[in-house]
Scaffold this active site. Structure first.
Site, PDB file in Angstrom:
ATOM      1  N   SER A   1       3.537  29.993 -12.208  1.00  0.00           N
ATOM      2  CA  SER A   1       3.195  31.407 -12.267  1.00  0.00           C
ATOM      3  C   SER A   1       2.280  31.769 -11.092  1.00  0.00           C
ATOM      4  CB  SER A   1       2.521  31.732 -13.591  1.00  0.00           C
ATOM      5  OG  SER A   1       1.172  31.337 -13.606  1.00  0.00           O
ATOM      6  N   SER A   2       2.146  33.033 -10.859  1.00  0.00           N
ATOM      7  CA  SER A   2       1.322  33.533  -9.756  1.00  0.00           C
ATOM      8  C   SER A   2      -0.142  33.123  -9.928  1.00  0.00           C
ATOM      9  CB  SER A   2       1.439  35.054  -9.675  1.00  0.00           C
ATOM     10  OG  SER A   2       0.573  35.559  -8.713  1.00  0.00           O
ATOM     11  N   GLU A   4      -1.315  30.468 -11.529  1.00  0.00           N
ATOM     12  CA  GLU A   4      -1.438  29.027 -11.278  1.00  0.00           C
ATOM     13  C   GLU A   4      -1.416  28.716  -9.786  1.00  0.00           C
ATOM     14  OE1 GLU A   4       1.790  27.398 -13.505  1.00  0.00           O
ATOM     15  OE2 GLU A   4       0.751  27.579 -15.420  1.00  0.00           O
ATOM     16  N   LYS A   5      -0.546  29.430  -9.038  1.00  0.00           N
ATOM     17  CA  LYS A   5      -0.470  29.216  -7.590  1.00  0.00           C
ATOM     18  C   LYS A   5      -1.785  29.593  -6.926  1.00  0.00           C
ATOM     19  CE  LYS A   5       4.490  29.721  -7.009  1.00  0.00           C
ATOM     20  NZ  LYS A   5       5.577  30.527  -6.451  1.00  0.00           N
TER      21      LYS A   5
END
Length: 128
Positions: A1-2, A4-5
Site C-alpha cells: 500500500s501507499s 507502507e511504501k
C-alpha cells in the site's frame, strides 16, 4: 500500500543518514522518490543528477535503478561523483530473481493494466 511504501522509504532514508553520519559525511540533500526502479522517467533523480553531486549514497543499487546500474557506476565517477551502495555484498544473490519479478510485473501491467497486471505477476511469481 501507499502508506507502507512511504514508511519503508522513511526507514531507508534514516538508515542512509546513519550510514553517512557514522562516516562523518555531511548530507546536503535527501532525495526521496517512490517510483519503480524500472521507470526511467524519474524527475527527482534527474534533478539530483543535474545538480552535479559529489557523492550519492543508496541503500541498495536497485533503489537507484533496476537495470543499467553499471552505466551509473561507470559514468558518475567520470563526472566527479562517488556512488556508494551500502548493501552491495548482500544483494547480489537475490538480484536475478528480483529482476525477473520486476520484468514480469512490468510486462503484465502493460498488457493487463495496473491492478490486473499486478495480480497476474503475483500468480506467476508464486509459481517460480
Amino acid at each position: 500500500s501507499s502508506h507502507e511504501k512511504r514508511a519503508d522509504l522513511e526507514r531507508q532514508t534514516e538508515r542512509c543518514l546513519e550510514f553517512c553520519r557514522a562516516r562523518g559525511w555531511a548530507v546536503e540533500k535527501v532525495v526521496k522518490e517512490i517510483a519503480s526502479g524500472m521507470n526511467d522517467a524519474r524527475p527527482r533523480l534527474a534533478k539530483l543528477l543535474a545538480s552535479e553531486p559529489t557523492r550519492i549514497v543508496v541503500e541498495h543499487k536497485d533503489r537507484l535503478t533496476r537495470f543499467g546500474f553499471g552505466y551509473f557506476e561507470q559514468l558518475l565517477p567520470m563526472l566527479g561523483c562517488e556512488l556508494v551502495v551500502i548493501h552491495r555484498d548482500t544483494e547480489e544473490k537475490a538480484d536475478l530473481l528480483k529482476d525477473l519479478v520486476a520484468v514480469i510485473t512490468s510486462f503484465c501491467c502493460r498488457l493487463y493494466g495496473l491492478r490486473r497486471g499486478q495480480r497476474k505477476a503475483k500468480e506467476i511469481q508464486e509459481r517460480l
